[in-house]
Design an enzyme around this catalytic site. Sequence first.
Site, short mmCIF file in Angstrom:
data_model
loop_
_atom_site.label_atom_id
_atom_site.label_comp_id
_atom_site.label_asym_id
_atom_site.label_seq_id
_atom_site.Cartn_x
_atom_site.Cartn_y
_atom_site.Cartn_z
CE LYS B 116 -9.66 15.70 15.07
NZ LYS B 116 -10.24 15.59 13.89
CD GLU B 200 -0.55 19.92 14.53
OE1 GLU B 200 -0.80 18.80 14.31
OE2 GLU B 200 -1.11 20.83 14.21
CG HIS B 235 -7.53 27.24 17.10
ND1 HIS B 235 -6.56 27.42 16.17
CD2 HIS B 235 -6.85 27.60 18.62
CE1 HIS B 235 -5.47 27.61 17.04
NE2 HIS B 235 -5.68 27.62 18.09
NE ARG B 291 -17.46 18.16 11.97
CZ ARG B 291 -16.91 19.64 11.67
NH1 ARG B 291 -17.66 20.31 10.93
NH2 ARG B 291 -15.85 20.02 12.42
#
Lengths: 173, 502
Positions: B116, B200, B235, B291
């Site tokens: 990431k 972040e 999430h 994907r």
Amino acid sequence: MIYYVAVGERTFVVELGPDGVKLDGDVVEVDLAHVDGTAVSNLLVDHVSHRIVARGTGSGRWSLHSRGRRFEAEVLDERARTIREMTGGSSGPIGPRPLKAPMPGLVVKVEVEVGDVVEAGQGIAIVEAMKMENELKAAGPGRVHAIHVTAGDTVEKDQLLVEFVALDEEGAE
Amino acid sequence: MIRSLLVANRGEIAVRIVRAARERGIRTIAVYSEPDRLAPHVLAADEAYAIGPAPSAESYLVAERLIEVAKRAKADAIHPGYGFLAERALFAQAVEDAGLIFVGPRSETITAMGDKTEARRRMAAAGVPIVPGLTESVADPEAAVVAARDVGYPVLLKASAGGGGRGMRVVEREEDLPRAFDAAQREALAAFGDDAVYLERYLDSPRHVEIQVLGDAHGNVVHLGERECSIQRRHQKLVEEAPSPAITQEERAAMGEAAVRAAQAVAYRGAGTVEFLYQNGDFFFLEMNTRIQVEHPVTELVTGIDLVDWQLRVASGEALDFTQADVVMSGHAIECRITSEDPLSGFLPSTGVVTRLEIPSGAGVRWDGGIHEGFEVSLHYDPLLAKLIVHGASREIAIARMARALDELVITGIETSASFHRRVMDEPDFRAGTFSIRYLDEHTELLESDTSEEALRAAALAAALLEDEDRLRHRIPRIGASAQVEMSSWRAAGWPWRKGIS
């Protein structure tokens, strides 16, 4: 025949007699029909249609599904109800509710130690199930009395994890 | 065209892939762990091979065994689905090294986007907007505390190797960071075998809007519009729709172009998704999933483009036979993820045997499922049981259709998320399209029981009548009693013309 039906927090009185059905004393027009060979029934209550999938789990207990909702019902007749009343049923919890595993899983971490004072909502243990960590929280304030698991233990649903004593109760010790 | 395909997955996505392959005349090869011997994906495929015991780490995640089975079954290609090995670059590489086609992007693409922090660097370089934060992982809680001061609270801890919400933690205050860091590392290690974590800035009320891209091996990349996936819990997406009720045609074009740039930056091949956080017209790159995505059907329904079919065609070397200008969105689609989680107990996982399954049908309804009656839902795998997807001419029609379809759905034996979804379809903010990824925090009432008096009364009546019938059935008939006595007295009252029969 009179049945006492407990559903959720409520208890309804259902009378089945030669003149029809009464619910909590009021006459209701009902019909229950079954789809052969399946658990599917259709209940008409004053012509309002309820499609029900029912499963008897024994001793008057029924698990019912209707419109995406699940209901757990317990049906007692007068005799069973009297016996239940005489034996007292459950006397209600004494002290803070113990922490039980809400699902089978793996104990990742126990966040308290015996003797710790905890507040309502405080994280007590982390149990992993389906690869997600779930933090189990104290239902109310108390002091940790006993811990029955350690990190790495596999637990079954409803297994006792942590017990508490009430803070005031402890003061009397 | 690929002639035979090993599907290295289970559940609804394995069934979805088998269906697409069969429609192309491709021989399909399923793999299964011990408890999945009779799972729907095994029953759907042409051939099936056992690959190990229940734990994924000893079955669906054993790359060498999957490749070995593919060779033994003389497969041309392996489709990884999502999850499991789908985003393991080493697996993609090993498949190609074995002389097989990997249905997905090149392993270098997976490596670049799977890390990431590396992905953030690349996207920034390609001119794609990114969320303020680190481009490196942090080693320990102390380093995280220092880094978080620069990024600014609230911060989001994320697994460098991750996705799908695993290993993620939001931290509002510095004193909570060390504990959250430990938990994120543990989850990251357990889920991805890599405990690297970065952080972040956490935006306060963004939407999760993602762009579907499709590329071929000849350098063509198009985008197929966006999916709105803001209705999430920790999430994990719960409800997805296309198009988003929030973004304008101009914003769609801008995000689409950014997503195409992102895909081109890594020479993207196949179906992929560029995820963005969107807030007040601004959008920031979140991550790219290399994907097929769980929620791909909503895009298929509004564009008429079969994504899994295109995955197979692109993997076979075909070029896209349409351009960006040919992509037209029509109507509105919504997907509800039906999971084995109980919304009334805070989405705790539920296990058991599916005792009855009635699948909704009728106009505009699609069911991508991975369960059948008699199937045992265990804790070994993802709780996703099936996806219920609807399409309608407008968002309003799609919502009404989803509500109708959810009313038709019956799953007994385990708890599912369906009752939660049914309530969302009635909830005013959802209906108005005014929500962010904070939706569930702002609507905790959706996790409480809303049972009506009428429903409770009906349940009580049904239970009493069922119990009465049950007792009657098990009573030993008295000698000389006629069969008609079997009809209970209350029912005789309901059939007045039958009185006096016995």
